[in-house]
Design an enzyme around this catalytic site. Structure first.
Site, PDB file in Angstrom:
ATOM      1  N   HIS A  31      33.339  44.906  43.013  1.00  0.00           N
ATOM      2  CA  HIS A  31      33.472  46.123  43.842  1.00  0.00           C
ATOM      3  C   HIS A  31      34.036  47.274  43.012  1.00  0.00           C
ATOM      4  CE1 HIS A  31      34.738  48.855  46.997  1.00  0.00           C
ATOM      5  NE2 HIS A  31      36.020  48.637  46.734  1.00  0.00           N
ATOM      6  N   HIS A  56      41.396  52.121  42.284  1.00  0.00           N
ATOM      7  CA  HIS A  56      41.615  52.713  43.608  1.00  0.00           C
ATOM      8  C   HIS A  56      42.221  51.762  44.625  1.00  0.00           C
ATOM      9  CE1 HIS A  56      37.669  50.906  44.572  1.00  0.00           C
ATOM     10  NE2 HIS A  56      38.046  50.995  45.835  1.00  0.00           N
ATOM     11  N   ASP A  57      42.060  50.449  44.449  1.00  0.00           N
ATOM     12  CA  ASP A  57      42.637  49.499  45.412  1.00  0.00           C
ATOM     13  C   ASP A  57      43.897  48.800  44.897  1.00  0.00           C
ATOM     14  OD1 ASP A  57      40.900  49.795  47.645  1.00  0.00           O
ATOM     15  OD2 ASP A  57      39.375  48.538  46.698  1.00  0.00           O
ATOM     16  N   GLU A  60      46.983  49.416  47.162  1.00  0.00           N
ATOM     17  CA  GLU A  60      46.813  48.887  48.512  1.00  0.00           C
ATOM     18  C   GLU A  60      46.774  47.359  48.534  1.00  0.00           C
ATOM     19  OE1 GLU A  60      44.374  51.552  50.822  1.00  0.00           O
ATOM     20  OE2 GLU A  60      43.417  49.809  51.716  1.00  0.00           O
ATOM     21  N   ASP A  61      46.154  46.766  47.535  1.00  0.00           N
ATOM     22  CA  ASP A  61      45.827  45.337  47.617  1.00  0.00           C
ATOM     23  C   ASP A  61      46.455  44.455  46.544  1.00  0.00           C
ATOM     24  OD1 ASP A  61      44.237  45.928  49.797  1.00  0.00           O
ATOM     25  OD2 ASP A  61      42.389  46.049  48.641  1.00  0.00           O
ATOM     26  N   ASP A 117      33.637  54.422  47.385  1.00  0.00           N
ATOM     27  CA  ASP A 117      34.215  53.197  47.959  1.00  0.00           C
ATOM     28  C   ASP A 117      33.435  52.768  49.204  1.00  0.00           C
ATOM     29  OD1 ASP A 117      36.093  51.121  48.219  1.00  0.00           O
ATOM     30  OD2 ASP A 117      37.359  52.336  49.540  1.00  0.00           O
TER      31      ASP A 117
HETATM   32 ZN    ZN Z   1      37.661  49.718  47.487  1.00  0.00          ZN
END
Ligand code: ZN
Length: 176
Positions: A31, A56-57, A60-61, A117
């Site tokens: 991804h 980018h994640d 968040e993750d 995204d």
């Molecule tokens: Zn993403």
């Protein structure tokens, strides 16, 4: 180039335990590479967009912090990633509503990342939907993604076309 390679390495390591939700259980890094590629193609490789595409994640993750990103990639990249990161202390419905409400006030680069995204996510739903997602949940995701992307339009025709193509593909898959 150094920063892009470093971002790919950093993202691959940080997301190492994660997989896409789709039935194919693709490594999460697929991804990230797809998002970075969409941004590279659409903008002909404009930094720090490409670097942030990989990252980018991460806030968040993964366990990566803003400070980690600032140390390894500089404040411009860290700020950009923070800008596309949801506040995870909020309930999911609230986070989704906020993405629609705040998208048009984001920076241009943040909006490009949002489109890339959502494009990658919608492609993933079209090509390998999660086993435990009912059709309705997929339809709702695509509709929500369209609402977010609608607030990001007017910056990059190529990227918007990629998103629209992904939505068309997802709808065709759902109707088949
Ligand atoms: Zn993403």
């Amino acid at each position: 180039m150094v920063l892009v390679a470093r971002a790919a390495d950093f993202a691959a390591r940080r997301h190492v335990e994660q997989r896409r939700k789709g039935a194919a259980r693709e490594p999460y890094v697929n991804h990230l590479i797809e998002v970075a590629s969409l941004l590279a193609e659409a903008t002909r490789g404009a930094d720090p967009l490409l670097v942030a595409g990989y990252l980018h994640d991460t806030l968040e993750d993964t366990s990566a912090t803003y400070e980690d990103l600032e140390i390894h990639f500089g404040p411009a990249v860290a700020t950009l990633v923070a800008e596309v990161t949801d506040d995870k202390s909020l309930p999911k419905a609230e986070r989704k509503a906020r993405q629609i409400a705040t998208a048009s006030s984001k920076s241009e680069r943040a909006r490009l990342i949002k489109i890339a995204d959502k494009t990658s996510n919608v492609w993933a739903l079209a090509s390998s939907p999660p086993d435990d997602w009912e059709m309705r949940r997929i339809v709702e995701y695509v509709e929500w993604a369209e609402k977010v992307v609608d607030k990001c339009r007017g910056l990059n025709a190529a990227l918007e076309q990629a998103f629209d193509a992904a939505v068309t593909q997802a709808r065709a898959t759902l109707n088949s």
